[in-house]
Design a protein around this motif. Structure first.
Motif, PDB file in Angstrom:
ATOM      1  N   TYR A 132      16.429   5.438 -11.448  1.00 16.65           N
ATOM      2  CA  TYR A 132      16.103   6.041 -10.164  1.00 16.65           C
ATOM      3  C   TYR A 132      16.025   5.066  -8.990  1.00 16.65           C
ATOM      4  O   TYR A 132      16.444   5.389  -7.894  1.00 16.65           O
ATOM      5  CB  TYR A 132      14.751   6.769 -10.269  1.00 16.65           C
ATOM      6  N   HIS A 133      15.465   3.886  -9.191  1.00 20.77           N
ATOM      7  CA  HIS A 133      15.048   3.039  -8.072  1.00 20.77           C
ATOM      8  C   HIS A 133      15.812   1.722  -7.999  1.00 20.77           C
ATOM      9  O   HIS A 133      16.267   1.182  -9.002  1.00 20.77           O
ATOM     10  CB  HIS A 133      13.554   2.746  -8.167  1.00 20.77           C
ATOM     11  N   PHE A 134      15.876   1.205  -6.771  1.00 20.00           N
ATOM     12  CA  PHE A 134      16.415  -0.129  -6.527  1.00 20.00           C
ATOM     13  C   PHE A 134      15.383  -1.015  -5.842  1.00 20.00           C
ATOM     14  O   PHE A 134      15.152  -2.155  -6.247  1.00 20.00           O
ATOM     15  CB  PHE A 134      17.676  -0.039  -5.640  1.00 20.00           C
ATOM     16  N   LEU A 135      14.738  -0.508  -4.812  1.00 13.10           N
ATOM     17  CA  LEU A 135      13.902  -1.342  -3.946  1.00 13.10           C
ATOM     18  C   LEU A 135      12.695  -1.985  -4.623  1.00 13.10           C
ATOM     19  O   LEU A 135      12.321  -3.096  -4.236  1.00 13.10           O
ATOM     20  CB  LEU A 135      13.472  -0.548  -2.715  1.00 13.10           C
ATOM     21  N   PRO A 136      12.048  -1.370  -5.616  1.00 14.23           N
ATOM     22  CA  PRO A 136      10.943  -2.109  -6.249  1.00 14.23           C
ATOM     23  C   PRO A 136      11.406  -3.378  -6.961  1.00 14.23           C
ATOM     24  O   PRO A 136      10.633  -4.329  -7.094  1.00 14.23           O
ATOM     25  CB  PRO A 136      10.344  -1.096  -7.232  1.00 14.23           C
ATOM     26  N   ALA A 189      11.083  -8.923  -6.667  1.00 11.06           N
ATOM     27  CA  ALA A 189      11.620 -10.284  -6.794  1.00 11.06           C
ATOM     28  C   ALA A 189      11.031 -11.187  -5.720  1.00 11.06           C
ATOM     29  O   ALA A 189      10.685 -12.350  -5.986  1.00 11.06           O
ATOM     30  CB  ALA A 189      13.146 -10.247  -6.695  1.00 11.06           C
ATOM     31  N   PHE A 190      10.893 -10.669  -4.495  1.00  6.80           N
ATOM     32  CA  PHE A 190      10.267 -11.455  -3.432  1.00  6.80           C
ATOM     33  C   PHE A 190       8.809 -11.784  -3.785  1.00  6.80           C
ATOM     34  O   PHE A 190       8.339 -12.898  -3.517  1.00  6.80           O
ATOM     35  CB  PHE A 190      10.319 -10.698  -2.102  1.00  6.80           C
ATOM     36  N   GLN A 191       8.104 -10.839  -4.377  1.00  4.52           N
ATOM     37  CA  GLN A 191       6.721 -11.092  -4.770  1.00  4.52           C
ATOM     38  C   GLN A 191       6.607 -12.299  -5.696  1.00  4.52           C
ATOM     39  O   GLN A 191       5.619 -13.036  -5.654  1.00  4.52           O
ATOM     40  CB  GLN A 191       6.147  -9.874  -5.495  1.00  4.52           C
ATOM     41  N   LEU A 192       7.599 -12.489  -6.536  1.00  2.00           N
ATOM     42  CA  LEU A 192       7.510 -13.492  -7.596  1.00  2.00           C
ATOM     43  C   LEU A 192       8.097 -14.847  -7.220  1.00  2.00           C
ATOM     44  O   LEU A 192       8.063 -15.783  -8.025  1.00  2.00           O
ATOM     45  CB  LEU A 192       8.227 -12.961  -8.849  1.00  2.00           C
ATOM     46  N   THR A 193       8.608 -14.987  -6.016  1.00  2.00           N
ATOM     47  CA  THR A 193       9.335 -16.214  -5.661  1.00  2.00           C
ATOM     48  C   THR A 193       8.505 -17.487  -5.754  1.00  2.00           C
ATOM     49  O   THR A 193       9.059 -18.567  -5.980  1.00  2.00           O
ATOM     50  CB  THR A 193       9.920 -16.108  -4.238  1.00  2.00           C
ATOM     51  N   LYS A 225       0.829  -1.214   0.000  1.00  2.00           N
ATOM     52  CA  LYS A 225       0.000   0.000   0.000  1.00  2.00           C
ATOM     53  C   LYS A 225       0.860   1.259   0.000  1.00  2.00           C
ATOM     54  O   LYS A 225       0.725   2.120  -0.871  1.00  2.00           O
ATOM     55  CB  LYS A 225      -0.933   0.017   1.225  1.00  2.00           C
ATOM     56  N   VAL A 226       1.758   1.360   0.966  1.00  2.00           N
ATOM     57  CA  VAL A 226       2.497   2.612   1.166  1.00  2.00           C
ATOM     58  C   VAL A 226       3.651   2.758   0.178  1.00  2.00           C
ATOM     59  O   VAL A 226       3.755   3.781  -0.514  1.00  2.00           O
ATOM     60  CB  VAL A 226       3.017   2.707   2.617  1.00  2.00           C
ATOM     61  N   PHE A 227       4.520   1.742   0.082  1.00  2.00           N
ATOM     62  CA  PHE A 227       5.666   1.892  -0.808  1.00  2.00           C
ATOM     63  C   PHE A 227       5.229   1.996  -2.263  1.00  2.00           C
ATOM     64  O   PHE A 227       5.804   2.787  -3.032  1.00  2.00           O
ATOM     65  CB  PHE A 227       6.660   0.735  -0.641  1.00  2.00           C
ATOM     66  N   ILE A 228       4.238   1.224  -2.665  1.00  2.00           N
ATOM     67  CA  ILE A 228       3.772   1.313  -4.050  1.00  2.00           C
ATOM     68  C   ILE A 228       3.192   2.696  -4.334  1.00  2.00           C
ATOM     69  O   ILE A 228       3.402   3.265  -5.411  1.00  2.00           O
ATOM     70  CB  ILE A 228       2.754   0.194  -4.353  1.00  2.00           C
ATOM     71  N   LYS A 229       2.494   3.265  -3.363  1.00  2.00           N
ATOM     72  CA  LYS A 229       1.966   4.618  -3.551  1.00  2.00           C
ATOM     73  C   LYS A 229       3.104   5.633  -3.633  1.00  2.00           C
ATOM     74  O   LYS A 229       3.076   6.565  -4.441  1.00  2.00           O
ATOM     75  CB  LYS A 229       0.993   4.993  -2.434  1.00  2.00           C
ATOM     76  N   TYR A 230       4.121   5.445  -2.791  1.00  2.00           N
ATOM     77  CA  TYR A 230       5.307   6.309  -2.867  1.00  2.00           C
ATOM     78  C   TYR A 230       5.941   6.207  -4.252  1.00  2.00           C
ATOM     79  O   TYR A 230       6.326   7.221  -4.859  1.00  2.00           O
ATOM     80  CB  TYR A 230       6.306   5.901  -1.784  1.00  2.00           C
ATOM     81  N   LEU A 231       6.063   4.987  -4.761  1.00  2.00           N
ATOM     82  CA  LEU A 231       6.631   4.779  -6.091  1.00  2.00           C
ATOM     83  C   LEU A 231       5.798   5.484  -7.151  1.00  2.00           C
ATOM     84  O   LEU A 231       6.340   6.098  -8.084  1.00  2.00           O
ATOM     85  CB  LEU A 231       6.726   3.281  -6.387  1.00  2.00           C
TER      86      LEU A 231
END
Length: 351
Positions: free
Chosen positions: A195-199, A204-208, A163-169
């Motif tokens: 620009y980004h690294f964390l997404p 990658a964790f989402q897709l494991t 919710k929060v990080f995706i909205k920040y992105l």
């Protein structure tokens, strides 16, 4: 406690890498990644806590501030950042303490002051009109601080990402495209994303646990289009493809292309954590700008504190040879190049 920058030398950096604060940041990032293991973007936890809702509302407020500072279109051909970004930045800075205070009545004035530094720094550099992984790290530190001060709990970790990080992105993508933010360094040419690294790490964790999607699937435009709204990793690839339209990933993002050859997403996720430690938290050009505070205390026996006003004078010199943030040397925005090519009415190779 005053929020301060303390890392200036390689000796300082080594003390940082051996510190408890370093381990706390690594642990927090890893826990956030593990929290979304196997989860699509829409698979957030229910019920959504009031704290998460308040954080999302705060980010919505930032997005509305963007709307208040439109870019004055001109016929120039500059590929560098738009100065209207500074007006946006100034308004965010002026309202940050009020916004953070609204998150919890339990926060003290000193805690709000500390959190405000990290939150303001999350949006890029006002002077250089650029953004990079160091600014992204500030947003993570802001979330870490809210967790440290018990505004957020461990139960919020899934929604902190989905919710929060995706909205920040989403807000950052708006800033990047509207104000043509320059990448804070050369990593966009050789690395993952301008620009980004964390997404990529969280993605990658989402897709494991996905049974069919593989790392090499990023080369299939149809698959990217289908899954870009469901997984952060594919959204990042879609954004790169949109911005850098005239060359392959192999040419403009060879590291991302190399990673696509890994057999499993679990290996990608593991590698992303290692890369984040080495190429973001372990790089002095980035960490010289890192702020220490009460909830992120600095290592002992490092360089004397310095504040933002004197930062440029003390900034170390460094080359553009690797993946990482830079400062003081403008790097044109690929977004700007693509938009200028569109205005000219003819495609030009991305340079």
């Amino acid at each position: 406690m005053v929020v301060q920058k303390r890392l200036l030398t390689e000796d300082d950096l080594q003390k940082w890498l051996n510190s408890e604060t370093y381990e706390s940041v690594v642990s927090f990032v890893t826990q956030l990644g593990e929290a979304v293991n196997g989860k699509e973007n829409a698979a957030y936890e229910q019920p959504i806590s009031s704290q998460i809702e308040n954080l999302c509302a705060l980010l919505d407020t930032v997005a509305k501030i963007v709307d208040k500072h439109p870019v004055v279109q001109d016929k120039g051909t500059s590929r560098f950042g738009k100065v209207e970004f500074r007006d946006f930045y100034d308004e965010v800075r002026e309202t940050t303490k009020e916004l953070i205070s609204s998150l919890s009545s339990e926060l003290t004035d000193e805690q709000v002051e500390e959190l405000a530094v990290y939150f303001t720094e999350s949006w890029g550099d006002r002077k250089r009109i650029d953004y990079g992984s160091g600014h992204e790290l500030n947003f993570i530190c802001f979330l870490y601080g809210l967790t440290h001060y018990s505004v957020l709990s461990d139960a919020d970790k899934v929604n902190l990402v989905l919710k929060v990080f995706i909205k920040y992105l989403d807000v950052m993508r708006l800033l990047e495209t509207k104000y043509w933010l320059e990448p804070a360094g050369s990593h966009g040419v050789w690395g993952l994303d301008d620009y980004h690294f964390l997404p990529f790490l969280f993605g990658a964790f989402q897709l494991t646990t996905h049974k069919h999607l593989k790392p090499k699937s990023i080369h299939n435009p149809e698959i990217v289009e289908v899954f870009e709204k469901r997984y952060m990793y594919f959204e990042c690839v879609a954004f790169i493809n949109k911005v850098k339209t005239t060359a392959s990933l192999r040419w403009h993002s060879p590291m991302l292309d190399d990673i696509s050859g890994v057999r499993t997403w679990s290996k990608v996720a593991e590698g992303m954590v290692k890369m984040y430690k080495a190429e973001v938290l372990g790089k002095l050009p980035i960490m010289q700008h890192f702020f220490f505070s009460t909830f992120l205390p600095g290592p002992e026996n490092v360089s004397a504190p310095r504040d933002g006003a004197t930062d440029d004078a003390h900034c170390i010199s460094h080359s553009h040879g690797g993946w990482g943030d830079c400062c003081g040397i403008p790097i044109p925005s690929a977004i700007a190049a693509t938009e200028l090519n569109r205005r000219r009415g003819k495609p030009l190779p991305f340079d």
